[in-house]
Design an enzyme around this catalytic site. Sequence first.
Site, PDB file in Angstrom:
ATOM      1  N   ARG A 173      66.537  -0.937  -7.831  1.00 10.59           N
ATOM      2  CA  ARG A 173      66.788   0.372  -8.442  1.00 10.59           C
ATOM      3  C   ARG A 173      68.175   0.830  -8.001  1.00 10.59           C
ATOM      4  NH1 ARG A 173      63.757   6.085  -6.988  1.00 10.59           N
ATOM      5  NH2 ARG A 173      64.906   7.364  -8.507  1.00 10.59           N
ATOM      6  N   HIS A 174      68.940   1.381  -8.931  1.00  7.12           N
ATOM      7  CA  HIS A 174      70.299   1.840  -8.630  1.00  7.12           C
ATOM      8  C   HIS A 174      70.322   2.756  -7.402  1.00  7.12           C
ATOM      9  CE1 HIS A 174      69.434   5.915 -10.013  1.00  7.12           C
ATOM     10  NE2 HIS A 174      68.773   5.351 -11.017  1.00  7.12           N
ATOM     11  N   GLY A 175      71.482   2.849  -6.765  1.00  6.81           N
ATOM     12  CA  GLY A 175      71.650   3.764  -5.650  1.00  6.81           C
ATOM     13  C   GLY A 175      71.508   5.211  -6.085  1.00  6.81           C
ATOM     14  N   VAL A 209      73.976  11.330  -8.825  1.00  9.04           N
ATOM     15  CA  VAL A 209      74.292  12.750  -8.660  1.00  9.04           C
ATOM     16  C   VAL A 209      73.067  13.610  -8.965  1.00  9.04           C
ATOM     17  CG1 VAL A 209      75.708  14.643  -9.535  1.00  9.04           C
ATOM     18  CG2 VAL A 209      76.737  12.396  -9.140  1.00  9.04           C
ATOM     19  N   ASN A 215      69.877  12.555  -8.925  1.00  6.14           N
ATOM     20  CA  ASN A 215      68.855  12.340  -7.885  1.00  6.14           C
ATOM     21  C   ASN A 215      69.067  13.342  -6.761  1.00  6.14           C
ATOM     22  OD1 ASN A 215      69.060   8.726  -8.163  1.00  6.14           O
ATOM     23  ND2 ASN A 215      67.575  10.077  -9.115  1.00  6.14           N
ATOM     24  N   ARG A 247      75.127   4.188 -13.674  1.00  6.02           N
ATOM     25  CA  ARG A 247      74.639   4.144 -12.297  1.00  6.02           C
ATOM     26  C   ARG A 247      74.049   2.777 -11.966  1.00  6.02           C
ATOM     27  NH1 ARG A 247      71.398   7.494 -15.443  1.00  6.02           N
ATOM     28  NH2 ARG A 247      69.119   7.313 -15.294  1.00  6.02           N
ATOM     29  N   GLU A 267      66.612   3.722 -18.158  1.00  9.60           N
ATOM     30  CA  GLU A 267      65.580   4.588 -17.598  1.00  9.60           C
ATOM     31  C   GLU A 267      64.733   5.186 -18.715  1.00  9.60           C
ATOM     32  OE1 GLU A 267      63.359   5.431 -15.733  1.00  9.60           O
ATOM     33  OE2 GLU A 267      64.317   6.382 -14.008  1.00  9.60           O
ATOM     34  N   ARG A 268      63.528   5.571 -18.359  1.00  8.80           N
ATOM     35  CA  ARG A 268      62.648   6.297 -19.263  1.00  8.80           C
ATOM     36  C   ARG A 268      63.351   7.565 -19.776  1.00  8.80           C
ATOM     37  NH1 ARG A 268      57.473   9.445 -16.736  1.00  8.80           N
ATOM     38  NH2 ARG A 268      56.892  10.638 -18.581  1.00  8.80           N
ATOM     39  N   HIS A 269      63.174   7.867 -21.058  1.00  5.98           N
ATOM     40  CA  HIS A 269      63.764   9.071 -21.642  1.00  5.98           C
ATOM     41  C   HIS A 269      62.845  10.257 -21.350  1.00  5.98           C
ATOM     42  CE1 HIS A 269      65.795  11.810 -24.227  1.00  5.98           C
ATOM     43  NE2 HIS A 269      66.538  10.876 -24.804  1.00  5.98           N
ATOM     44  N   ARG A 303      54.410  11.448 -13.759  1.00  7.49           N
ATOM     45  CA  ARG A 303      53.825  10.277 -13.116  1.00  7.49           C
ATOM     46  C   ARG A 303      52.762   9.554 -13.931  1.00  7.49           C
ATOM     47  NH1 ARG A 303      57.061   8.381  -9.543  1.00  7.49           N
ATOM     48  NH2 ARG A 303      55.339   7.224  -8.649  1.00  7.49           N
ATOM     49  N   HIS A 328      66.330   0.878 -13.177  1.00  5.06           N
ATOM     50  CA  HIS A 328      65.921   2.253 -12.867  1.00  5.06           C
ATOM     51  C   HIS A 328      64.473   2.305 -12.392  1.00  5.06           C
ATOM     52  CE1 HIS A 328      69.606   3.538 -14.948  1.00  5.06           C
ATOM     53  NE2 HIS A 328      69.349   2.478 -15.688  1.00  5.06           N
ATOM     54  N   GLY A 329      64.125   3.429 -11.778  1.00 10.17           N
ATOM     55  CA  GLY A 329      62.796   3.569 -11.213  1.00 10.17           C
ATOM     56  C   GLY A 329      61.686   3.278 -12.197  1.00 10.17           C
TER      57      GLY A 329
END
Length: 201
Positions: free
Chosen positions: A8-10, A13, A15, A58, A85-87, A113, A155-156
């Site tokens: 997963r990306h670091g 901003v 986050n 990212r 990533e999820r929209h 979630r 992405h997560g």
Amino acid sequence: MAQLIIVRHGQSVWNLENRFTGMTDVDLTPLGREEAKQAGILLKPYNFEIAFTSVLRRAIETLNIILRECDKIRIPVFGSPALNERHYGDLQGLNKKQTELKYGEQQFLLWRRSYDVAPPHGESLKDTRNRVVPYYQKEIESKLKAGKNILISAHGNSLRALMMYMENISPEEIPNITLATGVPRVYEFDQDMKVLKVFNL
């Protein structure tokens, strides 16, 4: 025996600002770049030969930092929006805590979630899985079967969707599973693409 590494990306901003990011194309923070550098240091002993990334900067920047640390800047890199990533739809850009206070904890957790509940004008994790897994099956799995070691920077939620597929994680279990930023997760497969081992670095 092929290896797949997902990262997963670091920290980004948004986050840091505790906002729903989704498809919004935001930068890494200085900490996020350091997380990517540390991931690269951990991955230096690993012999991955191909890399995949989303098309959001990212994830791309995280991958580029890792490749520099590993002295692998010349390996083939493929980018696809399928790994984005999820929209989060109407939630994108909103502060998570303020959103929870406005809509209540139950609705907030359903949007954030749950497996199959999408926020307004956005994607559920199920929707995300429905684009991530076919791309993985078509573009990545065949290369793993051919013995190529692969790195994915994404992405997560796109990676959690992929974890569901590879690790047989149920829709009931996935809400409790998170991926930390910048922490490589390594999969080892047999010739039939059965996961033999999975671990975080």
